[in-house]
Design a protein around this motif. Structure first.
Motif, PDB file in Angstrom:
ATOM      1  N   LEU A  18       0.829  -1.200   0.000  1.00 35.42           N
ATOM      2  CA  LEU A  18       0.000   0.000   0.000  1.00 35.42           C
ATOM      3  C   LEU A  18       0.865   1.253   0.000  1.00 35.42           C
ATOM      4  O   LEU A  18       0.592   2.213  -0.742  1.00 35.42           O
ATOM      5  N   ALA A  19       1.940   1.251   0.806  1.00 37.87           N
ATOM      6  CA  ALA A  19       2.832   2.408   0.856  1.00 37.87           C
ATOM      7  C   ALA A  19       3.527   2.618  -0.482  1.00 37.87           C
ATOM      8  O   ALA A  19       3.645   3.747  -0.975  1.00 37.87           O
ATOM      9  N   PHE A  20       3.981   1.538  -1.085  1.00 38.26           N
ATOM     10  CA  PHE A  20       4.638   1.638  -2.384  1.00 38.26           C
ATOM     11  C   PHE A  20       3.678   2.207  -3.443  1.00 38.26           C
ATOM     12  O   PHE A  20       4.051   3.045  -4.263  1.00 38.26           O
ATOM     13  N   GLY A  21       2.465   1.798  -3.360  1.00 38.76           N
ATOM     14  CA  GLY A  21       1.479   2.311  -4.321  1.00 38.76           C
ATOM     15  C   GLY A  21       1.209   3.779  -4.138  1.00 38.76           C
ATOM     16  O   GLY A  21       1.084   4.539  -5.109  1.00 38.76           O
ATOM     17  N   LEU A  22       1.114   4.225  -2.870  1.00 40.59           N
ATOM     18  CA  LEU A  22       0.877   5.642  -2.618  1.00 40.59           C
ATOM     19  C   LEU A  22       2.047   6.490  -3.081  1.00 40.59           C
ATOM     20  O   LEU A  22       1.858   7.587  -3.641  1.00 40.59           O
TER      21      LEU A  22
END
Length: 607
Positions: free
Chosen positions: A593-597
């Motif tokens: 999720l962090a990588f996507g954001l």
């Protein structure tokens, strides 16, 4: 008028079909009683209705039920009887009853005797619905019904694969025309909001009037689509290729379907909607050209055939061409007049051909016949009178009156070329019809004939012989559209038309009337092309059939299989990767999720 009888004209053949289906495996006498009796009842009811109509002169309408009601479309199953449908009614039930009686003799010994009559009765019921339907949806229902029944009857002897092929060819080819017709009906309903025939014509005349001699584009489009359906059912250019092969069916089928009923459905359709076609000069011109070209091409093909039934098949195509020519000239009465007389003499010729075929142990090659006029006198006189009517022998045959009406109409319409093509077709008709007579019944006998005359064979032949002689003279006063004396140079036209037909008969006598056996000419060059229906089958095979077959083969090829396998493997790999991300570890989900954001923020900042 006894309108309550009108539904029973269709109901009697339907009941006969049901009884014949139930009777399968039992006595032939019972099946013949149900099959022939039901059509005879329909013919008697038609005669009563005709008598009432002629006295009152008022069309009759009978509402049976509403089929369905959806968003403004509420087609009714209604029947409509007027002069046009009454004429068709007489042809279908009257000639049909004679053909059924003949079939009771011809089909004896067939293990599916009862099933044959069930199919025949079902066909007659569908044809009656076609001509009596008060709206185009009911007409189309009957239209498709005769298509289905013709498939069953053409391929009735399906043990021979060639017969099954002929049935499929007829079914698929006519489906092309039926699809065009369905599109025409959809267009008419979308633009006019109704499929009721009388209301539809009134609406079309109000919304699509002719202006400056030009028809409305929508009227032209609808009429051309309907013409597509007509040429399919009536075996006219360019959908004519199915009819010669359809001779694979039993001879009574050829007499009923390919002489008196189904092939005339296209003529009836255009005549019934003549008020619509009158709004499109382009469509009427197309109808006339279709007829003129077909009558010449089919007449030429008939000249080089050696199969007795295929000669008659090409003859049918040519005579239907005359009817289309009349429709294109606006001579609707002349077209229906020729439809009626053609039913008489062509059914006579087909049934006489069946008698010859059975007497010669199912031989159909005319060059293996010869010298039969003394051995088969009834068949000989049937052929002589039927061919005389076909060739329009002056004053003594029905075909003379109806064909000359069409030629006068063509001249009067200002289409001199159409008249010339029609006269040329008359010469070909005299030549090929009496070529058939002289080869089969004159000369030296090529095979022994064995026959057992039966009243159920000979009564229909004698009746149709009589109608082929007097039928035209009796009906002429009521349908004459272009009196001879009112046509420019009418007497000269009459003499030319008579002389050309007689010249064709004379040439046939000089070439084929010799008292010695004739040898067939080799099929080479143009003769081969004409014999094969002017190459239309080969053309369609190369333009349509082979590309589709090639596509089907390509779909089976290894390279395509490899491509499909590669796509499947790629999808499976993608599925395995997506499945591997579903590990159940929350830390991995948070990292993802962090990588996507971060990736999304980078994209936003970049743009």
């Amino acid at each position: 008028m006894s309108t309550a009888l009108l539904p029973w004209v269709i109901g009697a053949p339907l009941l006969g079909a049901a009884l014949c289906f139930v009777w399968q495996g039992r006595s032939e006498r019972g099946a013949a009683l149900f099959g022939v009796g039901s059509i005879t009842i329909a013919a008697l009811l038609s005669a009563l209705l005709g008598s009432d109509y002629l006295r009152s002169g008022t069309p009759a309408q009978v509402h049976l039920w509403t089929w369905f009601a959806v968003d403004g479309l509420a087609p009714a199953i209604s029947l409509y009887l007027d002069g046009l449908s009454l004429t068709m009614l007489g042809v279908i039930t009257g000639v049909g009853a004679l053909i059924h009686l003949y079939a009771s003799w011809y089909m004896r010994g067939d293990p599916r005797y009862a099933r044959f009559f069930a199919y025949m009765n079902l066909f007659v019921a569908a044809m009656l619905l076609l001509v009596l339907g008060d709206n185009l949806l009911a007409l189309y229902f009957g239209w498709e019904g005769v298509g289905l029944c013709s498939y069953l009857l053409i391929g009735f002897w399906h043990q021979d694969p060639a017969n099954g092929y002929a049935a499929r060819k007829a079914f698929i080819t006519t489906r092309v025309g039926d699809t065009l017709m369905a599109l025409g009906l959809l267009l008419l309903f979308r633009e006019l909001g109704t499929l009721d025939i009388q209301s539809l014509i009134q609406q079309a005349q109000l919304r699509w009037p002719i202006q400056d001699g030009q028809g409305h584009p929508l009227a032209t489009a609808a009429c051309l689509l309907l013409l597509g359906g007509a040429v399919g059912k009536s075996a006219q250019l360019p959908l004519q290729t199915w009819l010669p092969d359809a001779m694979a069916g039993p001879t009574p089928v050829s007499a009923l379907i390919h002489a008196a009923t189904m092939v005339t459905a296209g003529v009836y359709l255009i005549a019934r909607l003549h008020g619509l076609f009158a709004l499109s000069p382009v469509a009427l011109e197309a109808v006339g050209w279709v007829g003129a070209l077909t009558l010449l091409l089919a007449g030429g093909a008939a000249l080089v055939q050696t199969d007795i039934k295929r000669i008659l098949a090409y003859s049918t195509m040519s005579q239907i061409g005359y009817m289309f020519l009349a429709l294109g000239c606006g001579a609707y009465s002349a077209a229906i007049f020729h439809l009626m007389t053609h039913a008489f003499f062509k059914a006579l010729l087909f049934m006489a051909a069946g008698s010859v075929i059975l007497a010669l142990h199912h031989e159909q090659d005319i060059f293996k016949m010869g010298g039969l006029r003394h051995k088969l006198p009834v068949a000989f006189w049937s052929f002589l009178i039927g061919s005389g009517a076909l060739a329009a022998v002056p004053f003594i045959t029905a075909g003379f009156y109806s064909k000359d009406e069409i030629l006068f109409a063509a001249w009067g319409s200002g289409h001199g070329l159409w008249w010339a093509m029609g006269v040329g077709g008359a010469f070909l008709t005299g030549l090929y019809s009496f070529r058939l007579v002289f080869i089969v019944f004159w000369g030296t006998a090529q095979s022994a004939a064995q026959t057992r005359p039966h009243w159920s064979e000979q009564l229909p032949l004698f009746t149709l012989m009589l109608l082929s002689v007097i039928g035209g003279a009796l009906a002429l006063p009521a349908v004459r559209s272009v009196p001879v004396l009112e046509v420019h140079h009418g007497l000269i036209l009459l003499l030319v038309q008579m002389g050309v037909g007689l010249a064709g008969i004379g040439l046939a006598w000089r070439r084929y009337g010799r008292p010695v056996g004739l040898q067939r000419q080799p099929l080479r060059g143009w003769r081969r092309l004409i014999h094969d229906g002017w190459g239309f089958d080969a053309l369609y095979d190369r333009l349509i059939c082979r590309p589709w077959m090639g596509l089907a083969q390509l779909n089976r090829a290894d390279v395509v299989d490899s491509a499909y396998t590669g796509i499947v493997n790629l999808n499976q790999a993608a599925h395995r990767f997506a499945r591997s991300t579903q590990s159940g570890y929350l830390r991995l989900y948070a990292v993802g999720l962090a990588f996507g954001l971060i990736l999304l923020a980078g994209v936003v900042a970049w743009t």
